[in-house]
Scaffold this active site. Structure first.
Site: not given
Ligand code: CTP
Length: 319
Positions: A109, A132, A241-243, A263, A293
């Site tokens: 994201n 998400n 992380s989710t990604g 990124w 994370h």
């Molecule tokens: N991601 C990234 N760089 C960012 C934002 C997100 O690499 N600036 C990647 C991460 O791997 C992240 C995934 O995109 O897990 C999805 O983004 P997000 O919805 O923010 O993931 P979550 O892991 O759920 O993070 P959070 O717990 O902060 O909500």
């Protein structure tokens, strides 16, 4: 023994490249990228020692009965009751059973996607995984719209749908899920206490509106298994992380994995600001201790894997 080992020196050298902003080096790495199929197979095999994504991607109906009490995965002292609604939405069999794809996109994201023009390319993959419940329609040119598998942390209800306080929030949510048709909606409902009423509301809306989306709820062991795999490969990630979870799962189903929207840095290689999310105003949190994370470390790991041809990381414009 052929184990994929991401040594500290490899990670440090990619760190230097990213820090020094060697955009030409990075660009070159993208242009010269080639899949390393034997490495892909080796990684799949190694991950299979820790988890079987086909099974661990979701618990199934027969694992529980309504009224069962389970312990939260990351907070063992607290418990959750398997409600009637939740039970009725558990899949009979894994939604990923026997599904195999030539190429997959895992879409993170990051704001790095804005102005990327990657929408068409992302949609051209056989299977597209998103995180998400990120919005797509307004950003289609940059992120595409195809969503075969989409995750939703319970906190999304609060963050993007006003905690369902108004009818209009609930309608917006139902509209978003209707767009998904029969894609997989993956809800990590058993991680930590706090989101259970949101999950219940989501379940109730899906049932009431007879939405076709195929709900999945990750197994109780998934996160430990994923962490175990990365720890064994010297990547010390407390909570993936989710990604990263999605990439790890995708290795089971996809021969070629392309990552977009990864990124986790506030600036791009030319020093231009990059939003944390492409679609909202959330700020970078992982520099503070508040974030569980370690996305920059994850990114470096993915970058090493990119350079070895195990996956393709796109962080620039798509041509
Ligand atoms: N991601 C990234 N760089 C960012 C934002 C997100 O690499 N600036 C990647 C991460 O791997 C992240 C995934 O995109 O897990 C999805 O983004 P997000 O919805 O923010 O993931 P979550 O892991 O759920 O993070 P959070 O717990 O902060 O909500």
């Amino acid at each position: 023994d052929g184990e994929l080992s991401l040594s500290r020196s490899m990670i440090n050298s990619s760190d230097k490249i990213i820090r020094k902003g060697g955009s030409s080096i990075f660009q070159h790495a993208v242009e010269g990228w080639k899949i390393n199929s034997s490495l892909v197979l080796e990684i799949r095999k190694n991950i299979l020692r820790f988890l079987d994504a086909e099974r661990d991607v979701s618990v199934v109906k027969s694992s529980f009965k309504p009224g069962d009490v389970i312990h939260y995965v990351l907070d063992r002292r607290r418990t959750l009751n398997i409600s009637q609604d939740l039970h009725s939405l558990l899949p009979e069999v894994s939604p990923m059973k026997n599904r195999r794809f030539k190429t997959c996109a895992v879409v993170g994201n990051s704001g790095i996607l804005l102005d990327s023009g990657c929408g068409k390319e992302i949609d051209s993959h056989d299977f597209v995984i998103r995180c998400n419940l990120a919005p797509v329609v307004e950003f289609a040119a940059d992120v595409g719209t195809k969503s075969d598998f989409i995750t939703m942390n319970p906190s999304v209800v609060q963050r993007a749908f006003g905690g369902f306080r108004n009818e209009s929030d609930r309608e917006k949510f139902v509209r978003r899920l209707s767009m998904l048709n029969d894609s997989v909606l993956w809800i990590p409902a058993f991680m930590v206490k706090g989101g259970e009423k949101h999950v219940e509301w989501v379940n109730a809306l899906i049932l009431k509106n007879k939405l076709k989306v195929r709900t999945a709820y990750p197994s109780l062991r998934l996160i430990h298994a994923v962490r175990g795999y990365w720890l064994t490969n010297k990547v010390h990630i407390k909570r993936p992380s989710t990604g990263l979870l999605m990439y790890t799962l995708a290795t089971r189903f996809c021969d070629e994995i392309h990552l977009y929207g990864f990124w986790p840095f506030p600036k791009d290689l030319h020093g231009k600001p990059v939003k944390y999310h492409y679609y909202d105003d959330l700020k970078y949190r992982y520099f503070s201790n508040a974030s569980p994370h370690r996305m920059p470390l994850e990114f470096k790991t993915l970058y090493v894997l990119h350079n070895r041809g195990a996956l393709k990381l796109t962080t620039g414009r798509c041509v």
